[in-house]
Design a protein around this motif. Structure first.
Motif, PDB file in Angstrom:
ATOM      1  N   LEU A 148      -9.362  -5.570  -4.444  1.00 30.73           N
ATOM      2  CA  LEU A 148      -9.084  -4.527  -3.456  1.00 30.73           C
ATOM      3  C   LEU A 148      -8.600  -3.237  -4.119  1.00 30.73           C
ATOM      4  CD1 LEU A 148      -7.421  -4.899  -0.046  1.00 30.73           C
ATOM      5  CD2 LEU A 148      -6.251  -3.450  -1.691  1.00 30.73           C
ATOM      6  N   LYS A 149      -7.685  -3.369  -5.070  1.00 26.89           N
ATOM      7  CA  LYS A 149      -7.057  -2.176  -5.641  1.00 26.89           C
ATOM      8  C   LYS A 149      -7.836  -1.573  -6.809  1.00 26.89           C
ATOM      9  CE  LYS A 149      -2.444  -3.322  -4.017  1.00 26.89           C
ATOM     10  NZ  LYS A 149      -1.010  -3.462  -4.323  1.00 26.89           N
ATOM     11  N   TYR A 150      -8.922  -2.237  -7.215  1.00 25.86           N
ATOM     12  CA  TYR A 150      -9.750  -1.683  -8.288  1.00 25.86           C
ATOM     13  C   TYR A 150     -11.171  -1.382  -7.818  1.00 25.86           C
ATOM     14  CZ  TYR A 150      -6.177  -2.482 -11.819  1.00 25.86           C
ATOM     15  OH  TYR A 150      -5.021  -2.423 -12.564  1.00 25.86           O
ATOM     16  N   THR A 151     -11.404  -1.471  -6.524  1.00 26.14           N
ATOM     17  CA  THR A 151     -12.710  -1.099  -6.004  1.00 26.14           C
ATOM     18  C   THR A 151     -12.895   0.418  -6.128  1.00 26.14           C
ATOM     19  OG1 THR A 151     -14.159  -1.267  -4.074  1.00 26.14           O
ATOM     20  CG2 THR A 151     -11.843  -0.807  -3.653  1.00 26.14           C
ATOM     21  N   PRO A 152     -14.124   0.892  -6.339  1.00 25.23           N
ATOM     22  CA  PRO A 152     -14.330   2.339  -6.504  1.00 25.23           C
ATOM     23  C   PRO A 152     -13.869   3.185  -5.322  1.00 25.23           C
ATOM     24  CG  PRO A 152     -16.257   1.131  -7.262  1.00 25.23           C
ATOM     25  CD  PRO A 152     -15.364   0.135  -6.608  1.00 25.23           C
ATOM     26  N   THR A 153     -13.804   2.587  -4.136  1.00 21.11           N
ATOM     27  CA  THR A 153     -13.399   3.355  -2.962  1.00 21.11           C
ATOM     28  C   THR A 153     -11.886   3.398  -2.758  1.00 21.11           C
ATOM     29  OG1 THR A 153     -13.643   1.395  -1.545  1.00 21.11           O
ATOM     30  CG2 THR A 153     -15.576   2.834  -1.800  1.00 21.11           C
ATOM     31  N   TRP A 154     -11.146   2.759  -3.670  1.00 23.83           N
ATOM     32  CA  TRP A 154      -9.679   2.782  -3.529  1.00 23.83           C
ATOM     33  C   TRP A 154      -9.195   4.231  -3.590  1.00 23.83           C
ATOM     34  CZ3 TRP A 154      -5.660  -0.043  -2.066  1.00 23.83           C
ATOM     35  CH2 TRP A 154      -4.381   0.310  -2.477  1.00 23.83           C
ATOM     36  N   PRO A 155      -8.405   4.681  -2.614  1.00 24.26           N
ATOM     37  CA  PRO A 155      -8.010   6.100  -2.579  1.00 24.26           C
ATOM     38  C   PRO A 155      -7.150   6.480  -3.781  1.00 24.26           C
ATOM     39  CG  PRO A 155      -6.797   4.824  -0.942  1.00 24.26           C
ATOM     40  CD  PRO A 155      -7.853   3.919  -1.472  1.00 24.26           C
ATOM     41  N   GLN A 156      -7.383   7.685  -4.268  1.00 21.00           N
ATOM     42  CA  GLN A 156      -6.630   8.179  -5.409  1.00 21.00           C
ATOM     43  C   GLN A 156      -5.235   8.648  -5.019  1.00 21.00           C
ATOM     44  OE1 GLN A 156      -7.886   7.945  -8.542  1.00 21.00           O
ATOM     45  NE2 GLN A 156      -9.577   6.886  -7.524  1.00 21.00           N
ATOM     46  N   LYS A 157      -5.022   8.933  -3.740  1.00 23.16           N
ATOM     47  CA  LYS A 157      -3.724   9.388  -3.267  1.00 23.16           C
ATOM     48  C   LYS A 157      -3.153   8.381  -2.266  1.00 23.16           C
ATOM     49  CE  LYS A 157      -4.773  14.315  -3.819  1.00 23.16           C
ATOM     50  NZ  LYS A 157      -4.836  15.640  -3.136  1.00 23.16           N
ATOM     51  N   PRO A 158      -1.842   8.374  -2.059  1.00 16.58           N
ATOM     52  CA  PRO A 158      -1.246   7.453  -1.091  1.00 16.58           C
ATOM     53  C   PRO A 158      -1.791   7.671   0.318  1.00 16.58           C
ATOM     54  CG  PRO A 158       0.435   8.426  -2.501  1.00 16.58           C
ATOM     55  CD  PRO A 158      -0.832   9.174  -2.768  1.00 16.58           C
TER      56      PRO A 158
ATOM     57  N   LEU B 101       0.865  -1.182   0.000  1.00 17.11           N
ATOM     58  CA  LEU B 101       0.000   0.000   0.000  1.00 17.11           C
ATOM     59  C   LEU B 101       0.896   1.225   0.000  1.00 17.11           C
ATOM     60  CD1 LEU B 101      -2.625  -1.063   2.731  1.00 17.11           C
ATOM     61  CD2 LEU B 101      -2.731  -1.443   0.261  1.00 17.11           C
ATOM     62  N   ALA B 102       0.725   2.083  -0.985  1.00 20.13           N
ATOM     63  CA  ALA B 102       1.622   3.228  -1.137  1.00 20.13           C
ATOM     64  C   ALA B 102       1.460   4.218   0.010  1.00 20.13           C
ATOM     65  CB  ALA B 102       1.360   3.929  -2.472  1.00 20.13           C
ATOM     66  N   SER B 103       2.570   4.785   0.472  1.00 26.80           N
ATOM     67  CA  SER B 103       2.568   5.842   1.486  1.00 26.80           C
ATOM     68  C   SER B 103       2.936   7.161   0.823  1.00 26.80           C
ATOM     69  CB  SER B 103       3.558   5.509   2.605  1.00 26.80           C
ATOM     70  OG  SER B 103       4.889   5.621   2.133  1.00 26.80           O
ATOM     71  N   THR B 104       2.914   8.224   1.576  1.00 28.12           N
ATOM     72  CA  THR B 104       3.227   9.542   1.032  1.00 28.12           C
ATOM     73  C   THR B 104       4.715   9.741   0.786  1.00 28.12           C
ATOM     74  OG1 THR B 104       3.270  10.385   3.301  1.00 28.12           O
ATOM     75  CG2 THR B 104       1.208  10.649   2.057  1.00 28.12           C
ATOM     76  N   ILE B 105       5.540   8.809   1.274  1.00 27.01           N
ATOM     77  CA  ILE B 105       6.985   8.882   1.049  1.00 27.01           C
ATOM     78  C   ILE B 105       7.326   8.031  -0.173  1.00 27.01           C
ATOM     79  CG2 ILE B 105       9.254   8.424   2.026  1.00 27.01           C
ATOM     80  CD1 ILE B 105       8.023   8.718   4.789  1.00 27.01           C
ATOM     81  N   ARG B 106       7.962   8.624  -1.149  1.00 22.54           N
ATOM     82  CA  ARG B 106       8.292   7.913  -2.369  1.00 22.54           C
ATOM     83  C   ARG B 106       9.195   6.716  -2.067  1.00 22.54           C
ATOM     84  NH1 ARG B 106       8.166   9.232  -7.717  1.00 22.54           N
ATOM     85  NH2 ARG B 106       7.585  11.383  -7.210  1.00 22.54           N
ATOM     86  N   GLY B 107       8.798   5.563  -2.550  1.00 24.40           N
ATOM     87  CA  GLY B 107       9.578   4.337  -2.339  1.00 24.40           C
ATOM     88  C   GLY B 107       9.269   3.611  -1.050  1.00 24.40           C
ATOM     89  N   ALA B 108       8.426   4.172  -0.204  1.00 23.79           N
ATOM     90  CA  ALA B 108       8.053   3.537   1.065  1.00 23.79           C
ATOM     91  C   ALA B 108       6.621   3.029   0.965  1.00 23.79           C
ATOM     92  CB  ALA B 108       8.188   4.516   2.223  1.00 23.79           C
ATOM     93  N   PHE B 109       6.393   1.824   1.462  1.00 29.62           N
ATOM     94  CA  PHE B 109       5.080   1.195   1.364  1.00 29.62           C
ATOM     95  C   PHE B 109       4.706   0.544   2.687  1.00 29.62           C
ATOM     96  CE2 PHE B 109       6.957   1.203  -2.840  1.00 29.62           C
ATOM     97  CZ  PHE B 109       5.915   1.606  -3.661  1.00 29.62           C
TER      98      PHE B 109
END
Length: 356
Positions: free
Chosen positions: A251-261, A150-158
């Motif tokens: 999970l990652k294609y559900t409509p509620t998946w956040p557009q931002k990390p 799951l992507a975080s706001t820090i580039r390269g960190a998950f």
């Protein structure tokens, strides 16, 4: 090549057809051979064997001489080329103004000389056996689990999402989100899932891929204590763990998946909590005849599907002219297989059906 018994059988069939008035060409056509082939088989008053294996053929005009072939083997065994494949030897010789043969010819000569081996420390590719097949006929018999990012706001960190799925009901029986992958986190998750699902008797199968958290000593010891049977995919074969991969896609294609990390670990956990609640309680799964995982897991799907069938039957009786065939099949899915083999092999000893 066609064997003598097969030729004799074809001869008898053609002769029988011709005795009943059929033409030779038509009879041969039904057998998938030409009339000329049949005549060649039956010349000299009997069945003639295939002469191709013993045929004497002239040597090709472009064939290398024995001296040239020996020279190629000698060149490949020189110290400067001993650890190189032909695809590098041929260009190296060309740089020195020498051309002996093509790369394919080098390979063929080395193979005939018994020297077509992996050079250096390279090992030949190994064919790994397919994982053992399991069949679930009820909940808490076969689980599948995996980890996704799951992507975080820090580039390269998950953040790492651990998900455990019951393949029979598709219910998510356990999940956690952490900042790193760890066999200890996985062991704690499996322990909590077994407690939540009241898994007390041994025999539960837990399938995963070959990641280090899946094969860590901490997790293996926990599975042994719980009486859980580990099962693993082949290396780099995601198809061996299809249920977890399919769940991650949902999970990652559900409509509620956040557009931002995700801004924080707690934000990721909150979103996953909402997704799991929706998936288990509201999502009508296409592989389960469109009942929810909770309904399937709790055994309520049979009654629901029977009601749907009755509704369809009533609608058909009301307007039979609108139905060209039987109503939709709403029978519940009885068996769910993990990595099934071909239908002929499903009953083999290498496959295991787990009783409900």
């Amino acid at each position: 090549m066609t064997s003598i018994p097969d030729r004799r059988q074809a001869f008898e069939l053609v002769e029988q057809a011709m005795a009943q008035g059929a033409r030779q060409a038509k009879a041969c056509e039904l057998l998938g051979i030409s009339a000329r082939t049949y005549q060649r088989w039956t010349r000299k008053g009997g069945i003639v064997p295939d002469g191709r294996p013993e045929a004497s053929r002239p040597a090709p005009a472009n064939r290398l001489s024995e001296a040239e072939r020996a020279h190629i083997v000698e060149v490949c065994n020189r110290p400067e080329y001993a650890n190189l494949p032909p695809c590098q030897i041929v260009p190296a010789l060309a740089d020195q103004g020498e051309y002996l043969a093509s790369e394919s010819t080098f390979y063929r000569i080395l193979r005939e000389a018994g020297q077509a081996n992996r050079r250096g420390r390279a090992q030949p590719p190994r064919r790994r056996a397919k994982p053992k097949s399991y069949c679930a006929t009820g909940p808490n018999q076969v689980w599948s689990w995996d980890i996704t990012y799951l992507a975080s706001t820090i580039r390269g960190a998950f953040y790492r999402l651990y998900l455990v799925l019951d393949i029979y009901s598709r219910k998510i029986v356990g999940w956690e989100v952490h900042e790193r992958e760890s066999a200890a986190h996985a062991a704690e998750l499996i322990r909590k899932a077994c407690l939540a699902e009241k898994v007390t008797r041994p025999g539960l199968v837990l399938h995963a891929d070959n990641g280090s958290p899946m094969k860590g000593a901490t997790l293996m010891a926990t599975l042994q204590q719980l009486g859980v049977v580990p099962s693993f995919s082949r290396p780099s074969v995601s198809n061996d763990n299809p249920y977890s991969e399919s769940l991650f896609r949902t999970l990652k294609y559900t409509p509620t998946w956040p557009q931002k990390p995700f801004e924080s670990l707690n934000a990721a956990r909150q979103w996953v909590h909402e997704f799991v609640s929706w998936y288990n309680g509201s999502h009508r799964h296409s592989a389960l005849k469109f009942v929810t995982p909770n309904e399937r897991h709790e055994g309520r799907d049979t009654v629901l599907l029977a009601k749907r069938k009755a509704v369809y039957e009533t609608a058909r009786k009301r307007h039979p002219e609108r139905w060209s065939g039987p109503t939709r099949n709403w029978e519940p899915v009885v068996e769910v297989w993990l990595n099934p083999d071909c239908p002929q092999a499903l009953a083999g000893p290498e496959n295991e059906r787990i009783a409900a």
